[in-house]
Write an enzyme that holds these catalytic residues in place. Structure first.
Site, mmCIF file in Angstrom:
data_model
loop_
_atom_site.group_PDB
_atom_site.id
_atom_site.type_symbol
_atom_site.label_atom_id
_atom_site.label_comp_id
_atom_site.label_asym_id
_atom_site.label_seq_id
_atom_site.Cartn_x
_atom_site.Cartn_y
_atom_site.Cartn_z
ATOM 1 N N GLU A 83 0.826 -1.205 0.000
ATOM 2 C CA GLU A 83 0.000 0.000 0.000
ATOM 3 C C GLU A 83 0.865 1.262 0.000
ATOM 4 O OE1 GLU A 83 -3.016 0.309 -0.595
ATOM 5 O OE2 GLU A 83 -3.749 -1.743 -0.363
ATOM 6 N N TYR A 91 -6.229 6.238 4.891
ATOM 7 C CA TYR A 91 -6.400 5.259 3.812
ATOM 8 C C TYR A 91 -5.587 3.994 4.086
ATOM 9 C CZ TYR A 91 -5.394 2.647 -0.335
ATOM 10 O OH TYR A 91 -5.209 1.597 -1.192
ATOM 11 N N ASP A 140 -9.151 6.230 -1.088
ATOM 12 C CA ASP A 140 -8.087 6.905 -1.834
ATOM 13 C C ASP A 140 -8.712 7.595 -3.049
ATOM 14 O OD1 ASP A 140 -8.741 4.807 -3.529
ATOM 15 O OD2 ASP A 140 -6.678 4.126 -3.813
#
Length: 355
Positions: free
Chosen positions: A41, A124, A142
């Site tokens: 991520e 996020y 996001d």
């Protein structure tokens, strides 16, 4: 229940069914390892999936666990990150890994709030790790998710506003399923990446949410999402020096703070210099300069500044004293430069000339 909430709640069934059948096979989806999910991520911020794949595999080989990352030497960490850009992400990964080792026994916490308290992790990333790795029903919003959800709702609020993102996080938080929160969030990511694409016409005929989407039904995709215009970037003109002596290249270490902090670079200076001016500026003994030639110009865009670069290649007859303007410069062997020293992608146009 208001219409917005009803529309959001109705996304669950078609979205999960579509994701189960259409999810891409990605290396960080092989299991629910929180460490792998977290690293992926962070890498995926500002970076395309296809570009991340080889970096992710190489990074996992170098640092297979949190403890390995926490103990990583800075130069090796940056070398593993070389070319991905936004190098503060790598520094924050290591800083967070140290905290995870010291305070959480080497395991990423499952708590959304605890994750969000780690360096480099915002709402996020905390939502993605908590939901995908631990099954915590929290949203992960996001740019892809903002685009998809604002189109579904026909929402004309500016998605660059923090208040708009916070409101959508709250609304999704009320409807996210407790049974498959990770698949729900990843389903929204996938729709945004593959169907409701950025910068082009969405593939509404392939979208599992088309029957619910106000923008798809009314042809509003050119108007939604609403995004305020970005601030113009500051332009800096720079002169770059590729200085060679046999199998060595002169590199310089940048200051510990500011843009590209502590990274290695090809020596460069603010402003565009003529060829004769550049040789005089460097202060190298003229008998030691075998040749000097201009190289193609290049451009690199950072988040807030844009470099417009010209460059010169200087070939030296011997290892001359370091140029006066670059006190941290040293001659690095070409092979060592490949193995050990990370040159930021800002210098990619000239890095490929090194061989």
């Amino acid at each position: 229940m208001c219409e917005r909430t009803e529309r959001l709640r109705a996304m669950e069934a078609p979205l999960l069914a579509w994701y189960r059948s259409r999810a891409r096979v990605l290396p960080w989806r092989e299991n629910r390892d929180p460490y792998r999910i977290w690293v992926s991520e962070i890498m995926l911020q500002q970076t395309r999936v296809e570009a991340v794949k080889p970096y992710f595999e190489r990074f996992m080989e170098a640092f297979p666990g949190v403890k390995d990352l926490a103990e990583a030497e800075d130069d090796r960490l940056m070398k593993m990150w070389e070319g991905l850009g936004y190098y503060s992400r790598a520094r924050n990964l290591k800083a967070a890994a140290r905290i995870i080792v010291d305070e959480y026994g080497g395991c990423l916490p499952a708590s959304f709030d605890a994750l969000k308290g780690l360096p480099g992790i915002g709402s996020y990333t905390a939502g993605a790790v908590a939901s995908i790795a631990y099954g915590v029903p929290v949203p992960a919003v996001d740019g892809n998710v903002l685009r998809v959800v604002s189109r579904v709702l026909g929402d004309r609020e500016d998605i660059k506003k923090a208040s708009v993102k916070a409101r959508l996080e709250r609304e999704l938080g009320r409807v996210i399923p407790t049974s498959e929160p990770g698949n729900y969030n990843q389903g929204l990511f996938e729709v945004g990446a593959l169907v409701c694409v950025p910068g082009g016409e969405p593939k509404c005929g392939e979208c599992p949410l088309h029957a619910l989407c106000l923008s798809g039904q009314n042809g509003w995709w050119r108007e939604i999402p609403v995004k305020s215009a970005p601030r113009p970037k500051r332009v800096e003109e720079r002169t770059v020096f590729l200085i060679e002596q046999e199998e060595k290249i002169l590199i310089n270490r940048r200051p510990p703070k500011g843009l590209l902090a502590s990274l290695y670079e090809l020596p460069n200076v603010l402003g565009h210099m003529e060829q004769g001016e550049a040789a005089a500026f460097l202060g190298l003994p003229l008998p030691d300069i075998c040749s000097i030639e201009p190289l193609p110009s290049a451009r690199h865009v950072f988040s807030h500044v844009e470099w417009h670069m010209i460059a010169y290649r200087l070939v030296l007859s011997r290892e001359a004293p370091k140029p006066r303007p670059f006190s941290s410069a040293f001659m690095a062997d070409r092979e060592a430069l490949k193995r050990e020293y990370a040159l930021p992608s800002a210098f990619a146009a000239y890095r490929k000339l090194i061989g």
